[in-house]
Design a protein around this motif. Structure first.
Motif, PDB file in Angstrom:
ATOM      1  N   ARG A 153      -3.763  10.168 -12.001  1.00 54.61           N
ATOM      2  CA  ARG A 153      -3.954   8.736 -12.266  1.00 54.61           C
ATOM      3  C   ARG A 153      -2.858   7.910 -11.605  1.00 54.61           C
ATOM      4  O   ARG A 153      -3.135   6.854 -11.032  1.00 54.61           O
ATOM      5  CB  ARG A 153      -3.967   8.484 -13.780  1.00 54.61           C
ATOM      6  CG  ARG A 153      -4.136   7.019 -14.157  1.00 54.61           C
ATOM      7  CD  ARG A 153      -4.298   6.820 -15.646  1.00 54.61           C
ATOM      8  NE  ARG A 153      -5.533   7.417 -16.137  1.00 54.61           N
ATOM      9  CZ  ARG A 153      -5.918   7.350 -17.405  1.00 54.61           C
ATOM     10  NH1 ARG A 153      -5.165   6.739 -18.311  1.00 54.61           N
ATOM     11  NH2 ARG A 153      -7.064   7.901 -17.768  1.00 54.61           N
ATOM     12  N   GLU A 154      -1.624   8.393 -11.656  1.00 52.06           N
ATOM     13  CA  GLU A 154      -0.524   7.664 -11.038  1.00 52.06           C
ATOM     14  C   GLU A 154      -0.680   7.612  -9.522  1.00 52.06           C
ATOM     15  O   GLU A 154      -0.459   6.572  -8.894  1.00 52.06           O
ATOM     16  CB  GLU A 154       0.807   8.309 -11.410  1.00 52.06           C
ATOM     17  CG  GLU A 154       1.212   8.114 -12.857  1.00 52.06           C
ATOM     18  CD  GLU A 154       2.417   8.938 -13.249  1.00 52.06           C
ATOM     19  OE1 GLU A 154       3.147   8.509 -14.170  1.00 52.06           O
ATOM     20  OE2 GLU A 154       2.627  10.031 -12.654  1.00 52.06           O
ATOM     21  N   VAL A 155      -1.066   8.738  -8.931  1.00 53.62           N
ATOM     22  CA  VAL A 155      -1.244   8.776  -7.475  1.00 53.62           C
ATOM     23  C   VAL A 155      -2.383   7.858  -7.060  1.00 53.62           C
ATOM     24  O   VAL A 155      -2.284   7.120  -6.063  1.00 53.62           O
ATOM     25  CB  VAL A 155      -1.494  10.215  -7.005  1.00 53.62           C
ATOM     26  CG1 VAL A 155      -1.882  10.238  -5.526  1.00 53.62           C
ATOM     27  CG2 VAL A 155      -0.260  11.077  -7.229  1.00 53.62           C
ATOM     28  N   CYS A 156      -3.472   7.858  -7.814  1.00 50.49           N
ATOM     29  CA  CYS A 156      -4.633   7.023  -7.487  1.00 50.49           C
ATOM     30  C   CYS A 156      -4.333   5.534  -7.601  1.00 50.49           C
ATOM     31  O   CYS A 156      -5.033   4.715  -6.998  1.00 50.49           O
ATOM     32  CB  CYS A 156      -5.816   7.374  -8.389  1.00 50.49           C
ATOM     33  SG  CYS A 156      -6.611   8.934  -7.948  1.00 50.49           S
ATOM     34  N   SER A 157      -3.296   5.177  -8.332  1.00 53.80           N
ATOM     35  CA  SER A 157      -2.916   3.765  -8.433  1.00 53.80           C
ATOM     36  C   SER A 157      -2.356   3.247  -7.117  1.00 53.80           C
ATOM     37  O   SER A 157      -2.305   2.036  -6.885  1.00 53.80           O
ATOM     38  CB  SER A 157      -1.873   3.574  -9.540  1.00 53.80           C
ATOM     39  OG  SER A 157      -0.602   4.066  -9.124  1.00 53.80           O
ATOM     40  N   GLY A 158      -1.896   4.171  -6.257  1.00 52.35           N
ATOM     41  CA  GLY A 158      -1.290   3.777  -4.997  1.00 52.35           C
ATOM     42  C   GLY A 158       0.147   3.324  -5.132  1.00 52.35           C
ATOM     43  O   GLY A 158       0.789   2.978  -4.132  1.00 52.35           O
ATOM     44  N   MET A 159       0.685   3.377  -6.343  1.00 49.14           N
ATOM     45  CA  MET A 159       2.032   2.860  -6.583  1.00 49.14           C
ATOM     46  C   MET A 159       3.131   3.896  -6.360  1.00 49.14           C
ATOM     47  O   MET A 159       4.291   3.548  -6.190  1.00 49.14           O
ATOM     48  CB  MET A 159       2.118   2.326  -8.018  1.00 49.14           C
ATOM     49  CG  MET A 159       1.136   1.205  -8.340  1.00 49.14           C
ATOM     50  SD  MET A 159       1.387  -0.263  -7.309  1.00 49.14           S
ATOM     51  CE  MET A 159       2.951  -0.840  -7.972  1.00 49.14           C
ATOM     52  N   THR A 160       2.776   5.176  -6.362  1.00 50.07           N
ATOM     53  CA  THR A 160       3.814   6.203  -6.260  1.00 50.07           C
ATOM     54  C   THR A 160       4.160   6.553  -4.812  1.00 50.07           C
ATOM     55  O   THR A 160       5.197   7.156  -4.547  1.00 50.07           O
ATOM     56  CB  THR A 160       3.382   7.498  -6.973  1.00 50.07           C
ATOM     57  OG1 THR A 160       2.336   8.128  -6.216  1.00 50.07           O
ATOM     58  CG2 THR A 160       2.903   7.209  -8.387  1.00 50.07           C
ATOM     59  N   GLY A 161       3.283   6.219  -3.881  1.00 47.37           N
ATOM     60  CA  GLY A 161       3.518   6.547  -2.480  1.00 47.37           C
ATOM     61  C   GLY A 161       3.101   7.942  -2.077  1.00 47.37           C
ATOM     62  O   GLY A 161       3.246   8.323  -0.913  1.00 47.37           O
ATOM     63  N   HIS A 162       2.573   8.723  -3.012  1.00 48.21           N
ATOM     64  CA  HIS A 162       2.146  10.080  -2.673  1.00 48.21           C
ATOM     65  C   HIS A 162       0.823  10.072  -1.912  1.00 48.21           C
ATOM     66  O   HIS A 162      -0.004   9.173  -2.081  1.00 48.21           O
ATOM     67  CB  HIS A 162       1.966  10.920  -3.938  1.00 48.21           C
ATOM     68  CG  HIS A 162       3.237  11.224  -4.643  1.00 48.21           C
ATOM     69  ND1 HIS A 162       3.777  10.401  -5.610  1.00 48.21           N
ATOM     70  CD2 HIS A 162       4.090  12.274  -4.532  1.00 48.21           C
ATOM     71  CE1 HIS A 162       4.897  10.921  -6.056  1.00 48.21           C
ATOM     72  NE2 HIS A 162       5.117  12.060  -5.416  1.00 48.21           N
TER      73      HIS A 162
END
Length: 333
Positions: A191-200
């Motif tokens: 979910r965090e990666v899919c937000s685009g906010m983590t840069g992964h």
């Protein structure tokens, strides 16, 4: 990736189940082991610091339990700790090591044992390098070096369900895992990666035998099985997590990536925008993402997106397929 909180949890609430269990008496172990190995592994001894050249060996390979041969560590996770004992940041699998609280010598420590045969290996500390922060401080005599031709490659080209499905079929590829790399936080969630906010980026880690398939060929296949000319996008999947990227482990891989991209540019009318970046860490994705296509072939995304990609891939790279994968996709429904 295991972190200190995981080690404490295992030591407190119970260790993961091993793949198998080997039980012998001390008398039986004593007949199989050299005296110092027996003292350390079966009687919980400690070897003298700086007594083994293993501390300064960093060649590729794996390290197994000297008692039962279970693989425990990969040389890629080995680092120079300056302690005088071989040190690693992670075991090869989550269930390779068992953890017990050790209160001997007036200290509270976490003992590391082989989860297969209960051999004493050493201790785990929370002063290792990031991102795990762990230092598996091992007795060299408890380990044996196992030569291995296995190498790893990490790259992304859109949804990792697709890329994993493709590379699993290749001759010489022994394992493919989906995960995340190139971001700003440790242990990101889907979910965090899919937000685009983590840069992964969504990536795969390919374990392969370099005697059977080259790194350059893996990159050629990678650049041929997604669109490397669309920045931060693959079809309907849009965002930095879907960027085309190659994460290199050393300067040789970096140079190879640059050469293959230059070679492949003639195939595309638009410029290739694939990012080439050093690998800092690969974070394995959640279990339900692993082997997603094989476990969900009737799901709509697999039918509409992955099946056509696999069919085209099989036609283009038939000579690179494992022997049992050469049949046309249509025969599998």
């Amino acid at each position: 990736m295991l972190k200190w909180i995981d080690v404490i949890r295992f030591a407190t609430t119970g260790n993961p189940d091993p793949d198998k269990k080997i039980i012998k008496t001390n008398e039986e172990w004593q007949k199989l082991l050299m005296p110092e190995a027996f003292r350390v592994t079966r009687l919980k001894g400690t070897e003298r610091a700086h007594s083994s050249e293993m501390c300064s060996i960093f060649e590729p390979g794996k390290y197994a339990c000297v008692c039962c041969g279970t693989l425990l560590f990969d040389a890629n996770e080995k680092f120079e700790s300056g302690t005088g004992w071989p040190s690693f940041t992670q075991p090869v699998t989550e269930n390779a090591i068992a953890y017990h609280k050790d209160v001997s010598y007036g200290m509270v420590r976490i003992e590391a044992l082989c989860n297969t045969c209960d051999a004493h290996l050493g201790h785990v500390f929370q002063d290792g390098p990031q991102p795990s922060g762990l230092r598996y401080c091992m007795n060299a005599v408890a380990l044996k070096k196992v030569e291995s031709n296995e190498s790893k490659a990490t790259f992304g080209g859109g949804c990792f369900w697709c890329t994993e499905a493709v590379f699993t079929l290749l001759k010489g590829v022994t394992k493919v895992q989906s995960g995340y790399s190139g971001g700003k936080i440790a242990n990101p969630t889907y979910r965090e990666v899919c937000s685009g906010m983590t840069g992964h980026a969504e990536v795969i880690e390919v374990s392969y035998n370099a005697d059977e398939i080259s790194y350059a060929d893996l990159l050629r296949i990678h650049l041929s099985t997604h669109n490397p000319t669309t920045p931060n996008r693959q079809g309907a999947d849009v965002g930095t997590q879907y960027r085309s990227v190659i994460f290199y482990r050393n300067e040789t891989e970096k140079k190879t990536a640059e050469e293959v991209i230059a070679e492949m540019q003639s195939v595309y009318q638009e410029p290739i925008v694939t990012e080439i970046a050093p690998l800092e860490y690969f974070y394995k994705a959640e279990d339900y993402h692993q082997g997603y296509y094989n476990n969900n072939q009737q799901q709509g995304y697999c039918q509409a997106v992955i099946n056509p990609k696999l069919k085209k891939f099989r036609q283009l790279f038939k000579s690179k397929l494992k022997d049992n994968q050469e049949q046309d996709l249509s025969t599998n429904g």
